[in-house]
Enzyme design. Structure first.
Site, PDB file in Angstrom:
ATOM      1  N   ASP A 167      43.217  35.979  34.164  1.00 58.48           N
ATOM      2  CA  ASP A 167      44.505  35.350  33.920  1.00 58.48           C
ATOM      3  C   ASP A 167      45.640  36.366  33.974  1.00 58.48           C
ATOM      4  OD1 ASP A 167      43.400  32.855  33.602  1.00 58.48           O
ATOM      5  OD2 ASP A 167      43.486  32.853  31.419  1.00 58.48           O
ATOM      6  N   ILE A 168      45.430  37.510  33.343  1.00 57.76           N
ATOM      7  CA  ILE A 168      46.482  38.523  33.274  1.00 57.76           C
ATOM      8  C   ILE A 168      46.840  39.032  34.671  1.00 57.76           C
ATOM      9  CG2 ILE A 168      46.989  40.875  32.499  1.00 57.76           C
ATOM     10  CD1 ILE A 168      45.281  40.198  29.981  1.00 57.76           C
TER      11      ILE A 168
END
Length: 379
Positions: A167-168
């Site tokens: 996600d990051i």
């Protein structure tokens, strides 16, 4: 002046990857309007721990935004959204593949309303391929990408990274792709459709692991805190805890030998080159560990810094936020919100000579700005 002043983002996204990306755009001056269902559609709001009833997970990805509610499955909500699109620059969403089209809000429809619109779609697997319609959460992507296979200790199970790394990294690609599309629009006066896949992002981030396999067939293994290609490059125990030491070059290794009082290692045939040191990594690590255990981490760090050998304490989260370097960089921020009080956060790492990022507002309550946008116009 902010870099993205006068840029408007309609943010339909949930959870972390896309919301974190839109938050970066907000930090750079864009007006970011979160659009959620009136009953709430972001499960991140339900994930603890909580402060004054608000999820700290939600707080980490939604500062500097506004929030309105629309039911995009209703004809009224769809019409209001289309009105907003007329004056918007960017739409960000992470609905499952095909859901936007089912609601009559696909890119082909939206670009007829606003040909300059940039539409960024974030999904687990992208808009094409056999898994296009499957949901994909961060741990699933870490598993499927091969990242877990090379993370963890040799005698342990495959391990995910301690933060939602898929996600990051995808949130960064959200920003990169949108900034590139804005630059292209400056030249063509046309928008873009951006198709971002978490799996694509994470596999593109395998770096030396993928290059080694694709070009030589070398299959990296789980090595704990050691490096796949370099030695000594690992955690060593000191008298008061673990210390990371990275002697990444021959010159740094020679300095380390001198520091440790074993210059004879410099000419030891087992350690003459990095390849040889990697081959004899176990015995070399053991020899170094016998010495590092004799002093504290701070004692060793002072000497390692004097020799310009990269090193650092293996900090707890609490220690990380207390370290002088973090404090000196003024990276801790605080925003006041009338409902849930003071919110602390880590500031954006972007530090420009001519940019002062402003932290104007705390993450909004659901529908907090409905009244401001009642007429559906962004003007």
């Amino acid at each position: 002046m902010q870099p993205l002043e006068n840029i408007c983002v309609l943010d339909l996204s949930r959870v972390y990857a896309a919301p974190a990306g839109s938050m970066m755009l907000a930090d750079l001056g864009a007006e970011v309007i979160r659009i959620e269902h009136p009953n709430g559609s972001d499960s991140m709001r339900d994930w603890g721990p909580f402060v004054n009833g608000q999820s700290t997970y939600y707080l980490c990805a939604n500062r500097n935004k506004k929030s309105i509610t629309l039911d995009l499955k209703s004809s009224e909500g769809q019409q209001r959204f289309k009105e907003l699109v007329k004056d918007a620059d960017i739409v960000i969403e992470n609905f499952k593949t095909g859901d936007m089209m089912k609601m009559g809000l696909g890119y082909d429809t939206l670009k007829k309303i606003n040909p300059r619109l940039i539409h960024c779609a974030v999904t687990g697997f992208g808009q094409t391929g056999p898994l296009a319609y499957e949901p994909g959460f961060d741990p699933v992507i870490q598993a499927m990408s091969g990242l877990m296979d090379v993370t963890g200790h040799p005698d342990g199970e495959p391990t995910k990274v301690g933060v939602p790394i898929a996600d990051i990294l995808t949130s960064h690609h959200v920003v990169i792709s949108i900034l590139a599309a804005l630059r292209m629009r400056d030249q063509t006066n046309e928008g873009q459709y951006i198709d971002l896949s978490l799996l694509d992002v994470l596999m593109s981030s395998l770096a030396n692991i993928s290059s080694a396999y694709l070009n030589s067939g070398f299959k990296s293994e789980r090595l704990g805190n050691r490096h796949n290609n370099v030695a000594p490059y690992q955690v060593f125990e000191c008298s008061d805890g673990p210390l990371m030491i990275c002697a990444g070059t021959d010159a740094q290794f020679r300095k380390l030998c001198t520091l440790l009082g074993h210059e004879e290692w410099i000419t030891d045939e087992r350690f003459l080159t990095n390849s040889l040191r990697k081959e004899h990594e176990a015995i070399l690590g053991q020899m170094i560990s016998e010495i590092t255990r004799m002093k504290t981490r701070d004692d060793w760090i002072a000497q390692l810094q004097a020799y310009k050998i990269p090193s650092g304490r293996v900090n707890t989260i609490a220690e990380a936020f207390e370290q002088p370097q973090f404090i000196a960089r003024n990276m801790l921020g605080e925003i006041e919100h009338t409902h849930y009080g003071k919110i602390k956060f880590v500031k954006s790492p972007l530090q420009f000579s001519g940019l002062n990022i402003q932290y104007k507002s705390a993450p909004p309550l659901l529908g907090e700005h409905n009244e401001q946008f009642q007429k559906s116009s962004l003007s």
